[in-house]
Structures are given as C-alpha cells and as structure tokens.
Design a protein around this motif. Structure first.
Motif, PDB file in Angstrom:
ATOM      1  N   TRP A   1      -3.187 -10.093  -7.130  1.00  0.00           N
ATOM      2  CA  TRP A   1      -1.946  -9.325  -7.260  1.00  0.00           C
ATOM      3  C   TRP A   1      -0.892  -9.888  -6.323  1.00  0.00           C
ATOM      4  O   TRP A   1      -1.149 -10.115  -5.144  1.00  0.00           O
ATOM      5  CB  TRP A   1      -2.201  -7.856  -6.935  1.00  0.00           C
ATOM      6  N   ASN A   2       0.319 -10.147  -6.863  1.00  0.00           N
ATOM      7  CA  ASN A   2       1.429 -10.639  -6.054  1.00  0.00           C
ATOM      8  C   ASN A   2       2.423  -9.496  -5.870  1.00  0.00           C
ATOM      9  O   ASN A   2       3.103  -9.107  -6.817  1.00  0.00           O
ATOM     10  CB  ASN A   2       2.101 -11.827  -6.743  1.00  0.00           C
ATOM     11  N   PRO A   3       2.499  -8.932  -4.670  1.00  0.00           N
ATOM     12  CA  PRO A   3       3.374  -7.770  -4.481  1.00  0.00           C
ATOM     13  C   PRO A   3       4.853  -8.088  -4.667  1.00  0.00           C
ATOM     14  O   PRO A   3       5.630  -7.211  -5.051  1.00  0.00           O
ATOM     15  CB  PRO A   3       3.065  -7.330  -3.039  1.00  0.00           C
ATOM     16  N   GLY A   4       5.245  -9.330  -4.399  1.00  0.00           N
ATOM     17  CA  GLY A   4       6.637  -9.698  -4.600  1.00  0.00           C
ATOM     18  C   GLY A   4       7.031  -9.686  -6.066  1.00  0.00           C
ATOM     19  O   GLY A   4       8.098  -9.195  -6.439  1.00  0.00           O
ATOM     20  N   LEU A   5       6.162 -10.241  -6.901  1.00  0.00           N
ATOM     21  CA  LEU A   5       6.415 -10.256  -8.342  1.00  0.00           C
ATOM     22  C   LEU A   5       6.031  -8.950  -9.014  1.00  0.00           C
ATOM     23  O   LEU A   5       6.426  -8.699 -10.149  1.00  0.00           O
ATOM     24  CB  LEU A   5       5.624 -11.403  -8.997  1.00  0.00           C
ATOM     25  N   LYS A   6       5.218  -8.139  -8.311  1.00  0.00           N
ATOM     26  CA  LYS A   6       4.641  -6.926  -8.897  1.00  0.00           C
ATOM     27  C   LYS A   6       3.894  -7.270 -10.177  1.00  0.00           C
ATOM     28  O   LYS A   6       4.069  -6.664 -11.228  1.00  0.00           O
ATOM     29  CB  LYS A   6       5.720  -5.875  -9.162  1.00  0.00           C
ATOM     30  N   ALA A   7       3.037  -8.290 -10.028  1.00  0.00           N
ATOM     31  CA  ALA A   7       2.297  -8.772 -11.195  1.00  0.00           C
ATOM     32  C   ALA A   7       1.031  -9.478 -10.745  1.00  0.00           C
ATOM     33  O   ALA A   7       0.956 -10.004  -9.627  1.00  0.00           O
ATOM     34  CB  ALA A   7       3.160  -9.743 -12.010  1.00  0.00           C
ATOM     35  N   PHE A   8       0.041  -9.475 -11.621  1.00  0.00           N
ATOM     36  CA  PHE A   8      -1.120 -10.326 -11.424  1.00  0.00           C
ATOM     37  C   PHE A   8      -0.726 -11.754 -11.778  1.00  0.00           C
ATOM     38  O   PHE A   8       0.028 -11.991 -12.733  1.00  0.00           O
ATOM     39  CB  PHE A   8      -2.288  -9.855 -12.301  1.00  0.00           C
ATOM     40  N   VAL A   9      -1.259 -12.723 -11.010  1.00  0.00           N
ATOM     41  CA  VAL A   9      -0.810 -14.105 -11.156  1.00  0.00           C
ATOM     42  C   VAL A   9      -1.966 -15.020 -11.552  1.00  0.00           C
ATOM     43  O   VAL A   9      -3.134 -14.627 -11.544  1.00  0.00           O
ATOM     44  CB  VAL A   9      -0.159 -14.609  -9.844  1.00  0.00           C
ATOM     45  N   GLN A  10      -1.630 -16.264 -11.865  1.00  0.00           N
ATOM     46  CA  GLN A  10      -2.583 -17.211 -12.437  1.00  0.00           C
ATOM     47  C   GLN A  10      -3.743 -17.503 -11.496  1.00  0.00           C
ATOM     48  O   GLN A  10      -4.912 -17.490 -11.896  1.00  0.00           O
ATOM     49  CB  GLN A  10      -1.868 -18.514 -12.791  1.00  0.00           C
ATOM     50  N   HIS A  11      -3.448 -17.810 -10.259  1.00  0.00           N
ATOM     51  CA  HIS A  11      -4.504 -18.049  -9.287  1.00  0.00           C
ATOM     52  C   HIS A  11      -4.050 -17.510  -7.940  1.00  0.00           C
ATOM     53  O   HIS A  11      -2.857 -17.253  -7.716  1.00  0.00           O
ATOM     54  CB  HIS A  11      -4.881 -19.534  -9.195  1.00  0.00           C
ATOM     55  N   TYR A  12      -4.980 -17.314  -7.068  1.00  0.00           N
ATOM     56  CA  TYR A  12      -4.702 -16.645  -5.803  1.00  0.00           C
ATOM     57  C   TYR A  12      -3.633 -17.390  -5.010  1.00  0.00           C
ATOM     58  O   TYR A  12      -3.537 -18.620  -5.038  1.00  0.00           O
ATOM     59  CB  TYR A  12      -5.973 -16.533  -4.967  1.00  0.00           C
ATOM     60  N   ASP A  13      -2.826 -16.620  -4.310  1.00  0.00           N
ATOM     61  CA  ASP A  13      -1.788 -17.161  -3.419  1.00  0.00           C
ATOM     62  C   ASP A  13      -0.749 -17.979  -4.180  1.00  0.00           C
ATOM     63  O   ASP A  13      -0.204 -18.950  -3.657  1.00  0.00           O
ATOM     64  CB  ASP A  13      -2.409 -18.010  -2.306  1.00  0.00           C
ATOM     65  N   SER A  14      -0.479 -17.614  -5.435  1.00  0.00           N
ATOM     66  CA  SER A  14       0.535 -18.322  -6.222  1.00  0.00           C
ATOM     67  C   SER A  14       1.550 -17.325  -6.747  1.00  0.00           C
ATOM     68  O   SER A  14       1.388 -16.105  -6.611  1.00  0.00           O
ATOM     69  CB  SER A  14      -0.100 -19.067  -7.388  1.00  0.00           C
ATOM     70  N   GLU A  15       2.609 -17.833  -7.332  1.00  0.00           N
ATOM     71  CA  GLU A  15       3.616 -17.001  -7.986  1.00  0.00           C
ATOM     72  C   GLU A  15       3.728 -17.362  -9.464  1.00  0.00           C
ATOM     73  O   GLU A  15       4.755 -17.131 -10.095  1.00  0.00           O
ATOM     74  CB  GLU A  15       4.973 -17.164  -7.282  1.00  0.00           C
ATOM     75  N   VAL A  16       2.661 -17.913 -10.019  1.00  0.00           N
ATOM     76  CA  VAL A  16       2.667 -18.361 -11.405  1.00  0.00           C
ATOM     77  C   VAL A  16       2.074 -17.275 -12.301  1.00  0.00           C
ATOM     78  O   VAL A  16       0.976 -16.776 -12.050  1.00  0.00           O
ATOM     79  CB  VAL A  16       1.843 -19.661 -11.556  1.00  0.00           C
TER      80      VAL A  16
END
Length: 608
Positions: free
Chosen positions: A458-473
């Motif tokens: 989970w990426n709190p900045g994007l408020k979304a689950f992302v492709q792989h950990y510690d990413s914004e993809v």
C-alpha cells in the motif's frame, strides 16, 4: 515493405488439435500441424516472402470483402463482392470422431461457391515447412497433389484441375451462380495412405458434420445474459484453443505477432500457462462445460505433483500442451517478422522464470473441483500439500512477476497476493475434504502474507496498492484483488486504488497493464493497452457497484473486437489489434466480465 493484413483481419478455425488463421483476403497465412505448437506450414503472417500461404481469392481488382462465422460454429465464410458476381469461400476444419487422440491427420476444407453472377477464383498453395526453413518436393496428378516435407506430408485434393508452379500448386476456377468447387488440404505422417479423391458430396457431408458438432457443443452453454453473441463467440474461441488430447488450453494460436509494430516484444504463445489456463476452469464450469474443466484439472494436477528437479521450483509457469516442460527459445533469423517486427521467436525463454503467483492460480483452479477425491486422490493431495509446504518457505522471495518482465526480480504485490490465495484455498480444501495438512503453519503464513501486502504493498501517498513494494507504479494485475477474495470490492482502500488506476492506466475503457517508463521491464519500446486488463476493469467496476461506468466500459470495449468478434492481446493507440491472436485470456476475461455485470445488474434491478 510487403503489404501485411491487419492482425485483426482474420478469423480462426480449428479441429481441437491444430488451428489456422484465414485473412479477409482469403489467405491461410498461419497454420501449424499436427499440433498448435508444431513448426508452421503456412506463416506468411510472419514473412510474406518466406512464410508460405494457401490463398483463394477473386481474380478481380474491384472487390469488397465481408467475413462472418456461420452462427454458433467455427465455420468461417469469406464473401467476395464484385461487379461480375458474388462468391464465397467456406473454411472449416472437421473435428474427428476421437479428438482426444493425437493424430497427424488434420483436414482444412475450403469450399467455393458463387451465389450471384459469375466469379473467377485464383488458387495458390505454397507450403513452407518448419517455419520456412525446410525444402519440400511436389508430386502432382491432375486434381491431387502431395507436398513431401520433413516429417510430414501435405495432401491437396481438389474438384478442379491443379497445375504445378515450381514445387507449389496453383489453379484458376470460374463458377457461375449455383456452382460449387472444393479443395481439401490434409496432413499426414510421411508415407501414409493418400486421401481418397474429392467429391462434392464429401465436402458437403464434412460441412454438415462440423456444423452439427459445434451446434451440439453450444447447446451445453448455460449463459443467457445480455451479451449472448459475444460470450458464445468467446466460448467457441476458447474451445478452439484447447488441445483435446490433454485438455490443456494454449494462450493464443500464434507466435511472433508484435505488441508494438517494429518492436522486439514478439513472443510465442502456443503453450499452456498455468496462470491463464487455471482461470479457465471457473469460466468453463460457469458456462456448463464440466468435461472440459475436469480434463484440464486432471492435466493441471499432473503438473502439481510431477517430480521436481533437484533444487528447482515445484512447477514451471508454462508447459507444452502434452506437459513437456522444455520450451527453449530460439530466434528465427530468416523471418522478417510481421511488418518488420523482429526478432521472431519460437519457444519461450520465460518458462524458466520464477513467478510465485502460479501457485495461487493452481490452487484457485483446484478449489473449483466438484470432486477432489476423484480428480486428485490421496497421492494427488500429498503432492498438493507438499507444494504448499514449499510455498510456506518460499513465498517471501522476489520474482519476475505476472508480466514476465526481463528487468530483474522484485517483490511484486500480485505475486504475494496469489501466494495468499494458494494457502487460503489449500486450507479450505483441507477442511472441506478432511485432508492431512499442517494447518497451523499454512494459516500463519497466509496471515503473514496479508499483513505484509497491506503494509508494504500500500502506498499512502497514492492511496493505492502498487506493483511492487516501495514503488509508485500502478499495476492492472491488482484488479484481481477483490475478484479472488483478498479484499472487499467496496473497501475504501480498494475503491481509492480503483480511482488511481482510472486516472493513470485507463483511457477510453482501455487499460494499460502498467507504465513501462515508470517500471522498466528490460525491453525496448512501448506497448498497447491489454484487453485482458480492460475486461478485468469492467468486472472490478461491476463488483464495486459502479454499474453505469461498468456497462459503458463493457459496451465500448466490445467495439474494439474485430469483425468476427475476436480479440488479440492488445489494442494500439488508433484502435488496432496488436500481439498474438486470438488470445484466450482476453476471451476468458470477456466472459467473466459479462457474467459479473449481468449478475450485478440483475441485483440492482431486484432492489428497485
């Protein structure tokens, strides 16, 4: 550059062991025999000069072409409209009485008829064996020809005279209103008995038998929803892509068709991916095709408890249709590729990748078994339990991920999620069937995966689950999160993820699988939107209660189908179809989207 037909300008025919593509120009420009993954006999789709083709087309310049299927069948009709007359070529491959038995004999029937005026057809048959690498010799006797290639003979029987064109064959056929002609191509082992001379009665009998087969098969389909014709066509397409002797579905009928014109993303899809095929089990069951689902589960079970190489993973991500794990990849340097999309690859080097999600898809398929004891038995369960024990020790490893990227291993969120699915479904099966299992360990590891995904995926900045950990993809594979039960389809964190995907990955109902610029995948160039992901998006919207948006996205997506209802892997910027064709996973997702949307629309109607 030679003129290549658009990828979408084709229909598919087959006999449940091999398949052919017929272009709207009347050319068989892709055909492999005796199996889907055999070397090609016709491959002008990958090289018009060297690939070989079998073309029947009017000897006229002013031609309008229309192509359609005989309703609810795999019989393809190509209509040629000219000022002098209207003619048709009816193409089909008869299904044998025992399609479950491998054979070298496969028939491709081409029936010519004129329905108005007079029309002259030019016939050209130029086989090129072994992807165009091997020479052949011709034996010709009036209306019968045999092409002798390496390990295979190809016989051509005709109701009209044939003439030699070097080691190839040609003919000219003029027909008036009501007249017919026929040409049948048949493969066989070298030296096998040649087929009987062709008769009009034999062609008509084969056509009727083929029509009856497909109509009988379609009568078993349970779907009666809003998108009946598209679901029926998708079901037939899936059936055409299942290798009947083993029950294993291939990913697509072709190899080497590009994800970007002129690019290097040109792969061989004529194999069985554990991932793609596992999701077919639920679809086949939901449609009422229990025999097909059970046949594949038996094949799948065989992969699950096969002997594991020392130090290797329990399963590969893909296999040949007979279960052979050897899929070594080679480049065919003599083929120029579709519209100079080079290199052309046969085999698939991704078979050796580590993709941990396949264990989740494997368990997902087995969960839908109506009788696990009959399909797997005690020995099968021991193999399955051993697989989950292995997964408990290995789920927390970086891998190559669902998209088979060649940019290095990462901690992919989707892979972790599907490891959760594997353990969750294993726990359910152990409880339901009272099977021996290390349930405390399985449960602990399952719960650890969920916590890790929720905290690191989970990426709190994007408020979304992302492709792989510690990413914004963002990654469209995560559209499956609610569909496999990992998260509620209406959970706030999921709805915000859906919103983020809508902003970044969605364009006019079309969905990119991810942004390759933001997540380098080790390959040059770009790609189109993934039709599989577009239909997963429809289903996710429907389950989230966004029914107006889901229905509009579904209807728009269907406008991208080709003229006979088929989808390739991707859609390009101007709406053109890209990648291997037709793709089974796309048609699977179309069916699941249609069924999910029907269900949610019916529920909404009941509430009003």
């Amino acid at each position: 550059m030679p003129e290549y037909p658009p990828i979408a300008n084709h229909g598919l025919i087959g006999d449940l062991q091999s398949a052919a593509l017929i272009s709207a120009d009347g050319a068989v420009d892709w055909f492999c025999a005796p199996r889907f993954d055999s070397p090609s006999i016709f491959a002008s789709l990958l090289d018009q000069e060297r690939g070989g083709h079998f073309t029947i087309a009017p000897a006229h310049d002013d031609v309008t072409v229309r192509q359609l299927y005989l309703p609810d069948t795999a019989v393809l009709i190509t209509r040629f409209l000219t000022p002098e007359g209207v003619g048709e070529v009816v193409d089909f491959m008869p299904v044998s009485d025992r399609p479950d038995v491998p054979t070298d004999r496969h028939r491709l029937v081409r029936a010519l008829r004129v329905v108005r005026g007079t029309l002259t057809f030019d016939v050209t048959c130029r086989p090129r064996f072994d992807y165009g690498r091997a020479p052949h010799t011709l034996a010709l006797d009036d209306a019968a020809a045999t092409f002798h290639g390496p390990g295979l003979d190809v016989h051509l029987r005709s109701s009209v005279p044939l003439e030699a064109d070097g080691q190839d064959v040609r003919a000219t056929v003029t027909l008036r209103h009501g007249q017919t002609a026929g040409i049948v191509l048949e493969t066989s082992a070298p030296g096998a008995t040649a087929p009987e001379p062709l008769t009009e009665e034999a062609v008509q009998a084969a056509l009727e038998e083929t029509r009856v087969f497909w109509h009988g098969w379609m009568r078993r389909c349970r779907y009666r929803g809003r998108w009946q014709s598209m679901v029926n066509r998708s079901a037939i397409t899936l059936k055409l892509l299942i290798y009947a002797p083993s029950g294993a579905p291939i990913a697509a009928a072709t190899m080497g068709l590009p994800e970007q014109i002129g690019g290097e993303r040109n792969w061989d899809y004529r194999y069985t991916w554990i991932r793609d095929a596992s999701f077919s089990v639920r679809v086949l069951l939901d449609l009422g095709y229990i025999e097909e689902a059970d046949a594949f589960r038996r094949w799948l079970g065989g992969r699950g408890h096969a002997a594991r190489p020392s130090g290797g993973e329990p399963m590969q991500i893909m296999y040949r249709v007979d279960g052979d794990p050897h899929l070594s990849e080679e480049v065919l340097p003599h083929l120029s590729g579709y519209r100079d999309s080079y290199p052309v690859r046969a085999g698939n080097g991704a078979a050796g990748q580590l993709q941990l999600d396949i264990y989740g898809e494997f368990a997902y398929a087995m969960t839908h078994s109506q009788d696990l004891a009959e399909l797997a038995g005690y020995e099968g369960w021991k193999g399955f339990a051993a697989l989950l024990d292995w997964l408990c020790d290995n789920w927390d490893r970086p891998d190559e991920g669902i998209w088979e990227t060649r940019g290095g291993r990462k901690d992919f969120t989707y892979s972790r999620m599907m490891c959760w699915v594997a353990l969750d479904r294993g726990i359910r099966l152990a409880n339901e069937y009272a099977r021996p299992a290390d349930l405390p360990r399985w449960t602990a590891q399952r719960d650890a995966i969920l916590v890790q995904v929720m905290e690191r995926g989970w990426n709190p900045g994007l408020k979304a689950f992302v492709q792989h950990y510690d990413s914004e993809v963002l990654d469209a594979s995560l559209l499956l999160m609610p569909l496999v039960g990992f998260i509620s389809p209406k959970a706030p964190s999921w709805l915000s993820t859906l919103d983020a995907m809508d902003r970044e990955l969605v364009t006019d109902s079309l969905v990119y699988r991810y942004n390759p610029e933001a997540s380098p995948d080790g390959l040059r160039g770009s790609e189109g939107t993934f039709s599989l992901c577009s239909f997963l998006y429809v289903e996710a919207l429907a389950r989230a209660g966004r029914l107006d948006q889901a229905r509009f996205a579904m209807d728009k997506m269907l406008t991208y189908a080709n003229h006979v209802g088929l989808f390739a892997e991707e859609i390009g910027r101007t709406g053109e179809q890209l990648g291997n064709f037709p793709q089974a996973f796309t048609h699977l997702a179309l069916i699941t989207a249609a069924m999910a949307l029907d269900e949610e629309l019916d529920r909404a109607a009941d509430r009003t």
